[in-house]
Structure formats: C-alpha cells, structure tokens
Design an enzyme around this catalytic site. Sequence first.
Site, mmCIF file in Angstrom:
data_model
loop_
_atom_site.group_PDB
_atom_site.id
_atom_site.type_symbol
_atom_site.label_atom_id
_atom_site.label_comp_id
_atom_site.label_asym_id
_atom_site.label_seq_id
_atom_site.Cartn_x
_atom_site.Cartn_y
_atom_site.Cartn_z
ATOM 1 N N ASP A 229 0.997 -1.230 0.140
ATOM 2 C CA ASP A 229 -0.146 0.288 0.011
ATOM 3 C C ASP A 229 0.556 1.274 -0.138
ATOM 4 O OD1 ASP A 229 -2.121 1.111 0.362
ATOM 5 O OD2 ASP A 229 -3.445 0.647 1.804
ATOM 6 N N TRP A 230 0.485 2.169 -0.431
ATOM 7 C CA TRP A 230 1.165 3.545 -0.347
ATOM 8 C C TRP A 230 2.031 4.070 0.739
ATOM 9 C CZ3 TRP A 230 -0.414 1.321 -4.709
ATOM 10 C CH2 TRP A 230 -0.190 1.900 -5.641
#
Length: 756
Positions: A229-230
């Site tokens: 995930d970012w």
Amino acid sequence: MDVKALVAQMTLEEKAGLCSGLDFWHTKPVERLGVPSVMVSDGPHGLRKQDDKVDHLGVNDSIKAVCMPAACATAASFDRDLIGRMGQAIGDSCQHEKLGVVLGPAVNIKRSPLCGRNFEYFSEDPYLAGEMSAAYISGVQSKNVGTSIKHFAANNQEHRRMSSSSNADERTLREIYFPAFEISVRKAQPWTVMCSYNRLNGTYASEHPWLLTDVLRKEWGFEGYVMSDWGAVSDRPAGVAAGLDLEMPGSRGINDRKIVAAVKSGELDEKAVDLACERILTINYRYLENAKPETPWDQEADHQFSAQIAGECMVLLKNDGVLPLDKGTNAAFIGEFAAKPRFQGGGSSHINCFKTTSALEAAKEQGLSVTYAQGYSAAEDQATDEMIAQAVEAARAAKVAVVFAGLPDAYESEGYDRRHMAMPVCQNRLIEAVAEANPNTVVVLHNGSPVEMPWLGKVRAVLEAYLGGQAVGIAAVRVLYGDVNPSGHLAETFPVKLADNPSHLFYGGEGNEADYREGVFVGYRYYDKKEMEVLFPFGHGLSYTTFALSDLRLSADKITDQETLTATVKVTNTGSRPGKTVVQLYVGDKESTVLRPVRELKGFEKVELQPGESRDVTFALDKRAFAYWNTQIHDWHVETGAFTVEAGLSSRDLQASAEVTVESTVELPRHYTADSIFMDIMADPKAAKAIEPMLAGIRKAFAPNAEENSEVAEAAVSSDMSMAMLQYMPLRGLLSFSPDTVTDSTMEELLNALNG
C-alpha cells in the site's frame, strides 16, 4: 517475453530500482534494456486515473470517469454475474486509458460499523466477500488488465492504520480474515496483491514472510506480484526477503540503495531480488503484450449500466404496503440527497464523475408528480427551523413523503473511523417531523455502513441505497415506483445500537495494539450465537413479491469429510409480481468440542422467478463447509458428528433444514500425561478402552456406598456427584484417591498404553 533472461541482463542497481515505483502511479522503466513502465490506477468501482504530480487520496481532480456502485452496495446484490460484468466494464475503461492494473477489489472484513472504509469492503462474511471479489477479478482480468486485491491482511480500522498491530489468533485469521483473499486467489488468481499498512501480530504486513510467502504463495498458489500500500514499507530489504516485490510509491531511490547495500553485505540474497523483478515484469508484460488502447469507452452506456447495477443492489429493509408508489401519486422528495445524492466515499476511491443523476432529476425526466424540499444541508450538517417547516409543508401537501437521508461525506472516509453509528441529528429530526406530518413516509438511505434508526417505527418503508454510484438517482426512482423489484439482501448485520457489536469494547485498540478478542464471532456469527435482537439480520431483503423455500434434500444422510454433499432446495415465487431473491445456505455443527458459530454461510444463489414459478437450487458442500481451523494440526478439520444444513432468505429467516452426519478421516494426534483429566481421556474411544479395566475400582472408590444405600435417589445423587468430580480429576489423582494397586509404575504403564 523471457523475463528471466531479461533480469539476468540487469545490474543490481537496475533490479533494485525495478522493485519500487517511478512515482505515485508508474512502475520504473529500465531504459537501457527497453523495459517500459506501466501505469496503475486507483479503483475499485471506477477509475481515478491521475498523473504523477497529484495526490493519492483524491483531493485533486483526476480524469472524468464513471463511478459504479461501491462494494458496500454490490455485495448486497449477491450476484456474481452482475459484479463480473461490472468488472468487465472497468477492464475496458482501463484498456482505453492505458492502465495495467486497477487497485482493487478491497475485501477486508467489516469487523465493526465504525471502520471509515467499510464502504469499500464487501461484507462481514468471508465467504460472500470472497465470492464477490473473485467475480470482480475475473471480470476485470478477462480484459487483460490486472487487479490488486487489498489490503492483505487484517486491515479493519483506519485509526493508527500505519502503525497499529492487528493481534488475532491463528484460527480467527484462518476462518474470518483470510478466506476472502484465499477464495479470490484460488478461483480468480489476481495479478497482484496489495499488502496492508498495519502490523499483523507485531510484524508489518510488508515484511511478513509467513503472510506473503508461506500462506499466500506456498499454500494458496498465488502467482503474481505483491505491492505495498502507498507508504506501507518499513524495512525494505526485509520486505524483499519476505515476498514484497514492489514498493509504491517510490522512495526517491533511498530504499533502492538499501536493497543494493543489503545484497552486497550478504544480508539479502540477490535471488530474492531477481524473483521480485521476474514477478513484476511477468505481470507488466502480460498487460503490455495485450494492450488495446483502441478499446472504446462509452461512458454514457456505463452510466446506464451503473444505474442497472444500483437497482439490483438496493435493499428494501421495511415496507408496510406503501411501496411501490403509483406513478400518478403526488410525492414529496425531501432531503438534500434527493437533489445531490451521496453515492461514493472519500479517499483513494473517489471518482471524478463525468455526470450524475439525482432522484429528483430522474423523477422529472419521467414526468412524475414530485415536489422538493431541501430539508437539511449535508455540508453544514444542519437543518434550520425554516428548512424543517418547508419540508413539513411539502409532506402535508403530498400523498407520500420520501426522505432521502444518510451519512454526509465527513462521516465516513478513508483515513479515519466513525465515532458512532448515528445519522446526523438534523436528519433524524427531519425524518421525525416529516413522519408526523405524513403517515405515508418512506426513507431512502445513502450510507456506506449501518446506521441506527430511532425513527424506524414511525415510517412505513426504508430503502437502503448504500453508496450506489453516479446513477443512483435513476435506480432509486425505478425501485420506488416499481419499475425494478428490489432484490438486494444485506451483506452485513444492522445492530440495534453500536454497543451490541462484538468488537465494541476493544475496537481501535490501545495505542498501537488492536486485539481481536471477539475471535471468530464477527457479525451474524456473534448475534446468532447470542440470540441477540438486531435491527436487520444478515441476508435480509424484502421484495414486492414473496418467496418460499421448501423441500430441502441432501444427496446423502452420511458422508466422510473427503466427499462432497449436494443440497437441493425448492424456491417458489408465491406473490403476484416477477422478482428475484437470494437463496442462502447455512451449515452448523450441532455439537462441537470447540466454540463455533451456530451457522455459517456456505452457499448462495440469486434466482429470478415469475409469479407461481418454482425452481430447484443446488449447492455443493465440500470439506471446508463443515470444517473449522484446528490450531493443533494447523489445518482444516471436521469433527465427526451431525451437522445442520439450513436454507433461508436471511440468517434469521430459515425456512428449510436437514441433517447430515459427517465422519472425519483424520485422527487428531493426542498425547496424555499425568495431568490429563478423565473427561478428555474418556472422550477418546481408544484411550477410554485402555483405561476401562481401572474404572470399576475407581468408581467404587468415588462412590463406595452407592449400591448399599437404601435410598435410591440419594444413591444416584451421590454417584452422579462423585463421577462429576472424577471427570475433572487428572490421572495423577489416582495416586491419592484410588485403590492401593495404583502406583508410580502402574501409572507409567497406563500412560504408555494411552499413548500407544
């Protein structure tokens, strides 16, 4: 493309660079070797395509696109084919926009109504979430565009999401929080998996080898690449070793250099870097070699398709005969959401829609007799006295008042959790006032998660529209006026109040520790076990017609856990309108040595029937339908015994049932010591047989006067009490309470016999 040969030509620095993003939305190219970058885009219910200069959370504009219904809505359709076709439409839009991967679906379990991102998630039930997810993935990927199933794993709150540890036992993970991912991988093989921000039992998901390699790849057979995930990466070299292939977004080269240094120091095997690159390139070229940017994207057609989907998802929660409305009826549409619907959530999935259609617009386009009163301001979260007065006046002048209400944007979004389960006070006040002014009041809800309904007894109908996409207004009017017969069923339980939720006492956790103390008792598994009153049960959904289930037949009354049982039930449309319903099949272990739910969803089918028409619906139940996760053998296990198979229209509306005996083919390993108690020994047939010769003397020692006592009842009580005391006694108690024949040596002989 021979990716192994390509990776072999790369320098260590080039390989390390390939393992992180070029920017927010692109993988890195290797220009020296002609390796292009590939773009990914936020999803999952439409495209939020942005360039590398804009944000991840949707504050800035992205391209104009089509917002389909969110997962909170599509799950309520219980329609695999429908969500598969939605996936195909999104896949076509990705091809048109030159996107290799759409970031979705999100399959995290709805542990609590408070999770700010619940609108992106399918269900509280892992089987339903997995089936919906697999259908979506298959649809998108049929267009040679990848998906990224997320967020793996146990990401069930936004509070402290980047640092919190989700602490759950092995059985809870395997039965509740893993199956949606497992079903998706085994049935649809997503091209990528996105790891979650959180830690899992103390270890970040981005560097968790058991999670990313042992379970995901070795057990389930995942073949694609894992992306973060970012901003979810903590220790990049540890992540590569654990199975995290791609870090998103890039780290300006900082983590690339850490990978290179770790390889040179011997901390990280370069083969792990090679493998990560091979996985990334395999997926990238799968898209590149099948790219079709000439694919047409008819946004107007998708807008109409979005309306069709939304109509299939809406759940009629209550109807006291007021719906469907007659098209000649003078109706008052009240509430700002009638003119400006809330149809999507905030955060990374927020789509810049090319158009929207409200219920007010849709009604006017059909020439319906509708007046409008704003009622409240969603942005200001208030209803002035003047607004209420105008709404009451409109309600009194109409035959039917339809209040469009729900949760404003500020109430639920990625990034933070809800603090309560209530709707805005101003909206509750409006509904109460309108219902008092007009007895024919209908409420249409726009929300991504359950809400409390203090006014439920004062209105005649409630239609749950969820976050139904940009054409939700068209769908709402079609359902309200009977052009579409509602057929959605709840994919989550609506509790009466927040405090009823099983995770209520410990949701959010303490500091960075979030303990999943409710274990496997999530959603209806808890409410049904507690026999607790709920507002609306899991699977609930009304129709403008009626349905009945009958004649549940099983293919056998006894099977082994290696055999598949077929269950067939007849469903009949007993009403006067054509309609659809969802036939749900639940399985429960009648008597188990472990704590298990009363019933669990193991099959569902959406069926369309004409008035008076009947149809058989058949389900196949394999070992997993009867099994629980046994932490002793770290595998699925079925206990020999009777199981109930129930068919219904919700977890509380069970109209047909049957029973089957399932025989286990696996003998659990047992080891007895002097501390083992008699109850456990006697429950094991082999052990009970070994100890039987000693039982006569033991019984006499515990109830010596039972046979001599002249009062039979008193003797029975004495015997029962003594034997009850015996069952909890450890074997070592024989040295104190049994005849002199039991010694250390005989105890050792007994244990040898018990342990084979």
